[in-house]
Design a protein around this motif. Structure first.
Motif, PDB file in Angstrom:
ATOM      1  N   ALA A 146       5.091   4.340   3.849  1.00 52.38           N
ATOM      2  CA  ALA A 146       5.053   5.386   4.870  1.00 52.38           C
ATOM      3  C   ALA A 146       6.135   6.433   4.641  1.00 52.38           C
ATOM      4  N   CYS A 147       7.203   6.046   3.950  1.00 52.16           N
ATOM      5  CA  CYS A 147       8.297   6.977   3.652  1.00 52.16           C
ATOM      6  C   CYS A 147       8.157   7.618   2.275  1.00 52.16           C
ATOM      7  N   GLY A 148       6.986   7.481   1.641  1.00 54.95           N
ATOM      8  CA  GLY A 148       6.731   8.208   0.409  1.00 54.95           C
ATOM      9  C   GLY A 148       6.727   7.406  -0.867  1.00 54.95           C
ATOM     10  N   LEU A 149       6.886   6.079  -0.804  1.00 57.44           N
ATOM     11  CA  LEU A 149       6.854   5.275  -2.015  1.00 57.44           C
ATOM     12  C   LEU A 149       5.465   5.343  -2.644  1.00 57.44           C
ATOM     13  N   THR A 150       5.393   5.522  -3.957  1.00 57.54           N
ATOM     14  CA  THR A 150       4.113   5.606  -4.639  1.00 57.54           C
ATOM     15  C   THR A 150       3.556   4.206  -4.882  1.00 57.54           C
ATOM     16  N   GLU A 151       2.221   4.128  -4.946  1.00 58.06           N
ATOM     17  CA  GLU A 151       1.586   2.850  -5.224  1.00 58.06           C
ATOM     18  C   GLU A 151       1.980   2.334  -6.605  1.00 58.06           C
ATOM     19  N   GLU A 152       2.142   3.257  -7.567  1.00 60.79           N
ATOM     20  CA  GLU A 152       2.503   2.844  -8.919  1.00 60.79           C
ATOM     21  C   GLU A 152       3.862   2.159  -8.947  1.00 60.79           C
ATOM     22  N   ARG A 153       4.834   2.722  -8.215  1.00 59.60           N
ATOM     23  CA  ARG A 153       6.169   2.132  -8.179  1.00 59.60           C
ATOM     24  C   ARG A 153       6.140   0.773  -7.476  1.00 59.60           C
ATOM     25  N   LEU A 154       5.331   0.658  -6.439  1.00 56.66           N
ATOM     26  CA  LEU A 154       5.213  -0.615  -5.742  1.00 56.66           C
ATOM     27  C   LEU A 154       4.597  -1.670  -6.652  1.00 56.66           C
ATOM     28  N   GLU A 155       3.614  -1.288  -7.451  1.00 54.47           N
ATOM     29  CA  GLU A 155       2.985  -2.234  -8.354  1.00 54.47           C
ATOM     30  C   GLU A 155       3.944  -2.696  -9.448  1.00 54.47           C
ATOM     31  N   PRO A 165      12.870  -5.654  -3.079  1.00 51.41           N
ATOM     32  CA  PRO A 165      13.851  -5.090  -2.146  1.00 51.41           C
ATOM     33  C   PRO A 165      14.554  -3.849  -2.700  1.00 51.41           C
ATOM     34  N   ASP A 166      14.863  -3.857  -4.014  1.00 50.72           N
ATOM     35  CA  ASP A 166      15.511  -2.689  -4.619  1.00 50.72           C
ATOM     36  C   ASP A 166      14.599  -1.470  -4.570  1.00 50.72           C
ATOM     37  N   VAL A 167      13.315  -1.667  -4.881  1.00 54.42           N
ATOM     38  CA  VAL A 167      12.365  -0.552  -4.871  1.00 54.42           C
ATOM     39  C   VAL A 167      12.230   0.024  -3.463  1.00 54.42           C
ATOM     40  N   VAL A 168      12.121  -0.854  -2.472  1.00 54.29           N
ATOM     41  CA  VAL A 168      11.977  -0.390  -1.088  1.00 54.29           C
ATOM     42  C   VAL A 168      13.203   0.391  -0.646  1.00 54.29           C
ATOM     43  N   TRP A 169      14.388  -0.144  -0.921  1.00 51.82           N
ATOM     44  CA  TRP A 169      15.600   0.522  -0.464  1.00 51.82           C
ATOM     45  C   TRP A 169      15.902   1.793  -1.265  1.00 51.82           C
ATOM     46  N   GLU A 170      15.483   1.857  -2.515  1.00 46.26           N
ATOM     47  CA  GLU A 170      15.614   3.115  -3.259  1.00 46.26           C
ATOM     48  C   GLU A 170      14.837   4.223  -2.559  1.00 46.26           C
ATOM     49  N   GLN A 171      13.635   3.879  -2.081  1.00 49.91           N
ATOM     50  CA  GLN A 171      12.829   4.885  -1.381  1.00 49.91           C
ATOM     51  C   GLN A 171      13.443   5.256  -0.042  1.00 49.91           C
ATOM     52  N   LEU A 172      13.954   4.266   0.694  1.00 45.08           N
ATOM     53  CA  LEU A 172      14.579   4.567   1.982  1.00 45.08           C
ATOM     54  C   LEU A 172      15.820   5.435   1.796  1.00 45.08           C
ATOM     55  N   GLU A 173      16.518   5.265   0.679  1.00 43.31           N
ATOM     56  CA  GLU A 173      17.675   6.116   0.404  1.00 43.31           C
ATOM     57  C   GLU A 173      17.253   7.563   0.200  1.00 43.31           C
ATOM     58  N   ARG A 174      16.043   7.773  -0.345  1.00 41.00           N
ATOM     59  CA  ARG A 174      15.568   9.130  -0.606  1.00 41.00           C
ATOM     60  C   ARG A 174      14.882   9.758   0.596  1.00 41.00           C
TER      61      ARG A 174
END
Length: 230
Positions: A146-155, A165-174
């Protein structure tokens, strides 16, 4: 010395074409099967990542709402705590908030009141009820999407090429301003990775970003980091 073991004397069965051709075809089939199995074991079974958890479930919204409860009403006797959280909401400054105390003292009510204030100021609000690591991971992934993380990065995280957790928090930081409430985290040790202290900030509970993470818990020990509980 070179020794030649080839002989021009063929065994009896090799002279029968009805035996030779079935043996040849079977050998080719077995070789083909072994080649396919070998490629898959070597990780060459396809270009796409392996999905450890169905992405469709996350994109479809999961099984539980992330909306904060409404109707908190005026908070009585907790004006100081709410005011402190409002200041943190406006300027997180790399902090997180923790509302801790025995059941019934109003932790969820204060958090809900803060969510109302955040919504009124145009801040995105996400509410997660603690129900275990598995559901928390799914819900945090939904928040990051919902905060803009791409599906590719999540995969990439789901395929093991990055920590989720690192991927999620990287997006929340941005991302822009947000409020995430983790409600009823009564066992902080269950949130950290592999039993590590929460204050190591390698799991789902981390400070930072342009948003505020608020945790409610009955655990009154200070596991979240010195000076950060509210």
């Amino acid at each position: 010395m070179v020794t030649n073991y080839v002989t021009d004397v063929l065994p009896g069965w090799a002279k029968d074409p009805w035996v030779v051709w079935p043996v040849f075809v079977a050998s080719v089939a077995v070789a083909a099967v072994l080649a396919v199995v070998g490629r898959r074991l070597d990780g060459g079974g396809g270009p796409g990542p392996v999905r450890l958890v169905p992405l469709e479930r996350v994109l479809a919204g999961g099984t539980e709402s992330l909306s904060a409860p409404h109707g908190a009403g005026p908070v009585r006797g907790r004006a100081d705590e709410l005011a402190a959280l409002c200041r943190m909401l406006k300027r997180p400054d790399g902090r997180l908030g923790v509302l801790c105390g025995v059941g019934g003292v109003g932790k969820t009510t204060i958090a809900s009141a803060l969510a109302d204030i955040a919504r009124a100021e145009g801040i995105r609000v996400f509410w997660v009820r603690w129900r275990g690591q598995g559901e928390l991971a799914e819900q945090m992934a939904r928040i990051a999407l919902a905060c803009g993380l791409t599906e590719e990065r999540l995969e990439e995280a789901r395929a093991g090429r990055a920590g989720l957790p690192d991927v999620v928090w990287e997006q929340l930081e941005r991302a822009g301003r947000w409020l995430v409430v983790l409600d009823n985290v009564d066992d902080p040790g269950a949130v950290g990775p592999g039993g590590e202290p929460v204050a190591g900030y390698r799991g789902w509970v981390r400070p930072g970003g342009r948003g505020l993470l608020l945790v409610t818990s009955r655990d009154r020990d200070p596991p979240y980091g010195a000076g950060e509980p509210s």
